[in-house]
Design a protein around this motif. Structure first.
Motif, mmCIF file in Angstrom:
data_model
loop_
_atom_site.group_PDB
_atom_site.id
_atom_site.type_symbol
_atom_site.label_atom_id
_atom_site.label_comp_id
_atom_site.label_asym_id
_atom_site.label_seq_id
_atom_site.Cartn_x
_atom_site.Cartn_y
_atom_site.Cartn_z
ATOM 1 N N SER A 1 0.804 -1.224 0.000
ATOM 2 C CA SER A 1 0.000 0.000 0.000
ATOM 3 C C SER A 1 0.836 1.273 0.000
ATOM 4 C CB SER A 1 -0.916 0.013 1.230
ATOM 5 O OG SER A 1 -0.151 0.116 2.428
ATOM 6 N N TYR A 2 2.048 1.220 0.522
ATOM 7 C CA TYR A 2 2.942 2.382 0.641
ATOM 8 C C TYR A 2 2.341 3.469 1.537
ATOM 9 C CZ TYR A 2 5.534 0.336 -3.236
ATOM 10 O OH TYR A 2 6.250 -0.513 -4.033
ATOM 11 N N PHE A 3 1.404 3.058 2.437
ATOM 12 C CA PHE A 3 0.799 4.035 3.352
ATOM 13 C C PHE A 3 1.844 4.607 4.310
ATOM 14 C CE2 PHE A 3 -1.087 4.994 7.499
ATOM 15 C CZ PHE A 3 -1.973 5.995 7.140
ATOM 16 N N LYS A 4 2.694 3.729 4.858
ATOM 17 C CA LYS A 4 3.701 4.190 5.817
ATOM 18 C C LYS A 4 4.671 5.173 5.169
ATOM 19 C CE LYS A 4 3.636 0.046 8.727
ATOM 20 N NZ LYS A 4 4.439 -1.076 9.250
ATOM 21 N N GLU A 5 5.115 4.849 3.947
ATOM 22 C CA GLU A 5 6.034 5.746 3.254
ATOM 23 C C GLU A 5 5.367 7.090 2.975
ATOM 24 O OE1 GLU A 5 5.459 2.684 2.598
ATOM 25 O OE2 GLU A 5 7.327 1.555 2.339
ATOM 26 N N GLY A 6 4.091 7.035 2.518
ATOM 27 C CA GLY A 6 3.368 8.271 2.243
ATOM 28 C C GLY A 6 3.131 9.080 3.505
ATOM 29 N N ALA A 7 2.812 8.384 4.610
ATOM 30 C CA ALA A 7 2.589 9.075 5.882
ATOM 31 C C ALA A 7 3.868 9.752 6.369
ATOM 32 C CB ALA A 7 2.078 8.088 6.929
ATOM 33 N N ALA A 8 5.010 9.084 6.199
ATOM 34 C CA ALA A 8 6.284 9.665 6.623
ATOM 35 C C ALA A 8 6.592 10.933 5.831
ATOM 36 C CB ALA A 8 7.408 8.647 6.457
ATOM 37 N N ILE A 9 6.362 10.862 4.522
ATOM 38 C CA ILE A 9 6.578 12.052 3.685
ATOM 39 C C ILE A 9 5.618 13.169 4.090
ATOM 40 C CG2 ILE A 9 6.429 12.952 1.326
ATOM 41 C CD1 ILE A 9 7.298 10.171 0.366
ATOM 42 N N GLY A 10 4.354 12.792 4.361
ATOM 43 C CA GLY A 10 3.376 13.789 4.790
ATOM 44 C C GLY A 10 3.748 14.439 6.107
ATOM 45 N N LEU A 11 4.321 13.656 7.028
ATOM 46 C CA LEU A 11 4.745 14.197 8.319
ATOM 47 C C LEU A 11 5.845 15.239 8.145
ATOM 48 C CD1 LEU A 11 4.595 14.097 11.413
ATOM 49 C CD2 LEU A 11 6.281 12.246 11.348
ATOM 50 N N ILE A 12 6.834 14.906 7.302
ATOM 51 C CA ILE A 12 7.939 15.842 7.059
ATOM 52 C C ILE A 12 7.417 17.114 6.386
ATOM 53 C CG2 ILE A 12 10.098 16.166 5.787
ATOM 54 C CD1 ILE A 12 10.585 13.144 6.134
ATOM 55 N N LEU A 13 6.548 16.939 5.394
ATOM 56 C CA LEU A 13 5.965 18.110 4.729
ATOM 57 C C LEU A 13 5.148 18.949 5.705
ATOM 58 C CD1 LEU A 13 4.752 16.593 1.325
ATOM 59 C CD2 LEU A 13 6.640 18.185 1.683
ATOM 60 N N GLY A 14 4.445 18.260 6.611
ATOM 61 C CA GLY A 14 3.647 18.975 7.595
ATOM 62 C C GLY A 14 4.483 19.831 8.523
ATOM 63 N N LEU A 15 5.635 19.295 8.947
ATOM 64 C CA LEU A 15 6.525 20.078 9.813
ATOM 65 C C LEU A 15 7.064 21.304 9.082
ATOM 66 C CD1 LEU A 15 8.471 17.152 11.525
ATOM 67 C CD2 LEU A 15 6.793 18.661 12.597
#
Length: 245
Positions: free
Chosen positions: A209-223
């Motif tokens: 699903s690549y959910f974890k990878e996408g979530a990690a990228i989203g977290l960095i972008l969010g910061l």
């Protein structure tokens, strides 16, 4: 004085960020869920991935061992990827259900295996026919050499004797080449017979699903977005205060 002002400005920004620290929790969580969820739902359209590996054996025909030529044999197959390595061809297929992917892969691999076996059997038959002609040629040459030997024992005039010697030498040379070729073909044929093409494996698994990878990228972008957002808010606040004063 300038350095003190810079330190004051930096301290002021840090205090501004600290008072609004909840932004560093809310914004990253939102971007993490948006990016991770977006990637997940994009991949969810094809939740199953199947891989099949076919052993090509001794078949070396470009029509059957080059990716573009193999793909041309399956023009109606969608979402099919082909990768060719040393004596192996890997088919990758994605689909909505496990049975759909497995049925498609079985259909593709059976057709491809049948084409490989047809080429394989054709090469064996051609090689056996050629080997049989070489064996017969060796027998004919051996018979001719024995005849030349007997003729050389007769009382011949010098011209005929010299001609017969030349024929004897040439025939022995041809016999040696034909015999070596026949032996080499027997060895190659024995090896080729053992290199029969076949399907090694067909496996279907759930797509990543690549959910974890996408979530990690989203977290960095969010910061990063949080820092930029608070900096912009601080800048606008200072500008508004300045012009109001």
């Amino acid at each position: 004085m300038r350095e003190e002002k810079k330190r004051f400005v930096l301290y002021e920004y840090l205090m501004y960020f600290w008072k609004r620290k909840h932004y560093f929790l809310i914004v990253p969580i939102i971007t993490m869920l948006l990016v991770g969820g977006g990637v997940y739902f994009l991949k969810k359209d094809m939740p199953y991935t199947g891989q099949a590996i076919v052993y090509t054996g001794g078949v070396t025909s470009p029509d059957l061992t080059r990716e573009i030529n193999i793909a041309a044999r399956f023009p109606d197959e969608e979402n099919l990827e082909i990768f060719v390595s040393s004596k192996q061809v890997k088919f990758t297929k994605i689909g909505n259900t496990e049975n759909e992917v497995k049925d498609n892969l079985n259909r593709v691999t059976k057709k491809y295996e049948a084409d490989l076996v047809e080429n394989y059997k054709g090469r064996i038959e051609t090689s056996e026919v050629y080997l049989d002609s070489l064996v017969k040629r060796v027998d004919v040459l051996k018979t001719a050499i024995e005849k030349y030997k007997k003729d050389l024992e007769k009382d011949l005039d010098p011209d005929k004797y010299e001609l017969l010697i030349d024929l004897f030498i040439e025939t022995e040379k041809e016999l040696s080449e034909a015999d070596a070729t026949a032996n080499r073909m027997r060895s190659d044929l024995d090896f080729f017979v053992r290199e029969k093409p076949n399907v090694l494996s067909v496996d279907v698994t759930q797509s990543k699903s690549y959910f974890k990878e996408g979530a990690a990228i989203g977290l960095i972008l969010g910061l990063l977005l949080t820092v930029l957002l608070l900096a912009l808010m601080k800048y606008l606040s200072e500008g508004r205060r300045y012009y109001n004063d």
